[in-house]
Design a protein around this motif. Structure first.
Motif, mmCIF file in Angstrom:
data_model
loop_
_atom_site.group_PDB
_atom_site.id
_atom_site.type_symbol
_atom_site.label_atom_id
_atom_site.label_comp_id
_atom_site.label_asym_id
_atom_site.label_seq_id
_atom_site.Cartn_x
_atom_site.Cartn_y
_atom_site.Cartn_z
ATOM 1 N N THR A 177 0.832 -1.213 0.000
ATOM 2 C CA THR A 177 0.000 0.000 0.000
ATOM 3 C C THR A 177 0.861 1.256 0.000
ATOM 4 O O THR A 177 0.373 2.343 0.247
ATOM 5 C CB THR A 177 -0.933 0.033 1.226
ATOM 6 N N ASN A 178 2.140 1.083 -0.270
ATOM 7 C CA ASN A 178 3.071 2.204 -0.196
ATOM 8 C C ASN A 178 4.005 2.209 -1.409
ATOM 9 O O ASN A 178 5.184 2.489 -1.290
ATOM 10 C CB ASN A 178 3.869 2.067 1.108
ATOM 11 N N ASN A 179 3.464 1.892 -2.576
ATOM 12 C CA ASN A 179 4.256 1.782 -3.793
ATOM 13 C C ASN A 179 4.942 3.082 -4.186
ATOM 14 O O ASN A 179 6.096 3.082 -4.601
ATOM 15 C CB ASN A 179 3.376 1.306 -4.957
ATOM 16 N N VAL A 180 4.237 4.192 -4.063
ATOM 17 C CA VAL A 180 4.802 5.476 -4.490
ATOM 18 C C VAL A 180 6.039 5.814 -3.662
ATOM 19 O O VAL A 180 7.078 6.191 -4.213
ATOM 20 C CB VAL A 180 3.754 6.602 -4.391
ATOM 21 N N ALA A 181 5.955 5.659 -2.349
ATOM 22 C CA ALA A 181 7.111 5.951 -1.495
ATOM 23 C C ALA A 181 8.291 5.056 -1.852
ATOM 24 O O ALA A 181 9.440 5.514 -1.894
ATOM 25 C CB ALA A 181 6.740 5.782 -0.029
ATOM 26 N N CYS A 189 16.982 15.640 -10.198
ATOM 27 C CA CYS A 189 15.788 16.243 -9.608
ATOM 28 C C CYS A 189 14.595 16.091 -10.534
ATOM 29 O O CYS A 189 14.737 16.046 -11.750
ATOM 30 C CB CYS A 189 16.020 17.729 -9.351
ATOM 31 N N SER A 190 13.432 16.025 -9.944
ATOM 32 C CA SER A 190 12.194 15.946 -10.705
ATOM 33 C C SER A 190 11.175 16.853 -10.030
ATOM 34 O O SER A 190 10.939 16.737 -8.828
ATOM 35 C CB SER A 190 11.691 14.504 -10.736
ATOM 36 N N PHE A 191 10.626 17.769 -10.798
ATOM 37 C CA PHE A 191 9.631 18.705 -10.258
ATOM 38 C C PHE A 191 8.337 18.564 -11.053
ATOM 39 O O PHE A 191 8.368 18.393 -12.264
ATOM 40 C CB PHE A 191 10.124 20.150 -10.390
ATOM 41 N N TRP A 192 7.218 18.627 -10.354
ATOM 42 C CA TRP A 192 5.942 18.705 -11.046
ATOM 43 C C TRP A 192 4.972 19.461 -10.166
ATOM 44 O O TRP A 192 4.990 19.382 -8.954
ATOM 45 C CB TRP A 192 5.417 17.335 -11.455
ATOM 46 N N THR A 193 4.136 20.261 -10.815
ATOM 47 C CA THR A 193 3.165 21.059 -10.079
ATOM 48 C C THR A 193 1.732 20.706 -10.446
ATOM 49 O O THR A 193 0.821 20.984 -9.698
ATOM 50 C CB THR A 193 3.377 22.564 -10.337
ATOM 51 N N GLU A 194 1.526 20.109 -11.590
ATOM 52 C CA GLU A 194 0.181 19.741 -12.032
ATOM 53 C C GLU A 194 0.054 18.225 -12.067
ATOM 54 O O GLU A 194 -0.244 17.603 -11.084
ATOM 55 C CB GLU A 194 -0.097 20.339 -13.421
ATOM 56 N N SER A 195 0.330 17.642 -13.197
ATOM 57 C CA SER A 195 0.229 16.196 -13.369
ATOM 58 C C SER A 195 1.543 15.529 -12.986
ATOM 59 O O SER A 195 2.613 16.055 -13.269
ATOM 60 C CB SER A 195 -0.086 15.864 -14.824
ATOM 61 N N PRO A 196 1.473 14.351 -12.359
ATOM 62 C CA PRO A 196 2.716 13.648 -12.002
ATOM 63 C C PRO A 196 3.407 13.112 -13.256
ATOM 64 O O PRO A 196 2.767 12.910 -14.284
ATOM 65 C CB PRO A 196 2.236 12.505 -11.113
ATOM 66 N N LEU A 224 2.925 7.002 -12.442
ATOM 67 C CA LEU A 224 1.493 6.728 -12.585
ATOM 68 C C LEU A 224 1.109 5.311 -12.161
ATOM 69 O O LEU A 224 0.125 5.117 -11.441
ATOM 70 C CB LEU A 224 1.040 6.992 -14.019
ATOM 71 N N ASP A 225 1.862 4.308 -12.595
ATOM 72 C CA ASP A 225 1.539 2.928 -12.226
ATOM 73 C C ASP A 225 1.550 2.722 -10.708
ATOM 74 O O ASP A 225 0.585 2.174 -10.149
ATOM 75 C CB ASP A 225 2.471 1.947 -12.925
ATOM 76 N N PRO A 226 2.601 3.166 -9.988
ATOM 77 C CA PRO A 226 2.559 3.034 -8.526
ATOM 78 C C PRO A 226 1.394 3.807 -7.886
ATOM 79 O O PRO A 226 0.811 3.349 -6.905
ATOM 80 C CB PRO A 226 3.904 3.596 -8.067
ATOM 81 N N PHE A 248 -1.596 4.308 -9.194
ATOM 82 C CA PHE A 248 -2.804 3.519 -9.399
ATOM 83 C C PHE A 248 -2.810 2.270 -8.505
ATOM 84 O O PHE A 248 -3.854 1.892 -7.974
ATOM 85 C CB PHE A 248 -2.955 3.125 -10.856
ATOM 86 N N ARG A 249 -1.646 1.643 -8.301
ATOM 87 C CA ARG A 249 -1.579 0.473 -7.422
ATOM 88 C C ARG A 249 -1.915 0.849 -5.987
ATOM 89 O O ARG A 249 -2.650 0.136 -5.299
ATOM 90 C CB ARG A 249 -0.203 -0.172 -7.491
ATOM 91 N N ASP A 250 -1.365 1.984 -5.511
ATOM 92 C CA ASP A 250 -1.676 2.430 -4.154
ATOM 93 C C ASP A 250 -3.152 2.734 -4.008
ATOM 94 O O ASP A 250 -3.777 2.388 -3.006
ATOM 95 C CB ASP A 250 -0.860 3.672 -3.789
ATOM 96 N N ARG A 251 -3.724 3.379 -5.003
ATOM 97 C CA ARG A 251 -5.129 3.750 -4.932
ATOM 98 C C ARG A 251 -6.021 2.507 -4.905
ATOM 99 O O ARG A 251 -6.974 2.438 -4.153
ATOM 100 C CB ARG A 251 -5.498 4.624 -6.121
ATOM 101 N N SER A 252 -5.691 1.518 -5.725
ATOM 102 C CA SER A 252 -6.538 0.325 -5.789
ATOM 103 C C SER A 252 -6.353 -0.597 -4.575
ATOM 104 O O SER A 252 -7.240 -1.381 -4.250
ATOM 105 C CB SER A 252 -6.253 -0.460 -7.073
ATOM 106 N N SER A 253 -5.231 -0.492 -3.863
ATOM 107 C CA SER A 253 -5.017 -1.353 -2.691
ATOM 108 C C SER A 253 -5.482 -0.699 -1.399
ATOM 109 O O SER A 253 -5.476 -1.334 -0.363
ATOM 110 C CB SER A 253 -3.543 -1.753 -2.584
#
Length: 87
Positions: free
Chosen positions: A48-52, A65-72, A77-79, A81-86
């Motif tokens: 349940t912690n794929n993104v981290a 470095c990676s910066f984003w302010t709107e869309s990731p 994206l895949d992690p 969606f996995r976190d959200r579905s779990s």
């Protein structure tokens, strides 16, 4: 603060004896935690912690470095969606 190691969380929360292997690091983590108004150490399963996990791996290999302010970025994206579905 969430961690996917139940034994580390139990050590941080004083529920089990701190292993000598990680004593210094855990003392530092506790000291840093005292700098916050509120700091809770809790267990979160890796499933349940794929993104981290993905972000930590990216940081370890030093991909810059990676910066984003709107869309990731697409690589997260895949992690997400996995976190959200779990959850």
């Amino acid at each position: 603060m969430e961690r996917d190691s139940q034994s580390i969380i139990n050590m941080l929360n004083g529920q089990i004896q701190v292993s000598q292997d990680v004593c210094v690091v855990l003392n530092d983590v506790r000291a840093l935690g005292r700098n916050f108004h509120s700091c809770i150490f809790s267990f979160s399963r890796r499933s349940t912690n794929n993104v981290a996990h993905v972000l930590a791996c990216k940081g370890l290999v030093g991909e810059g470095c990676s910066f984003w302010t709107e869309s990731p970025p697409t690589w997260i994206l895949d992690p997400l969606f996995r976190d959200r579905s779990s959850a």
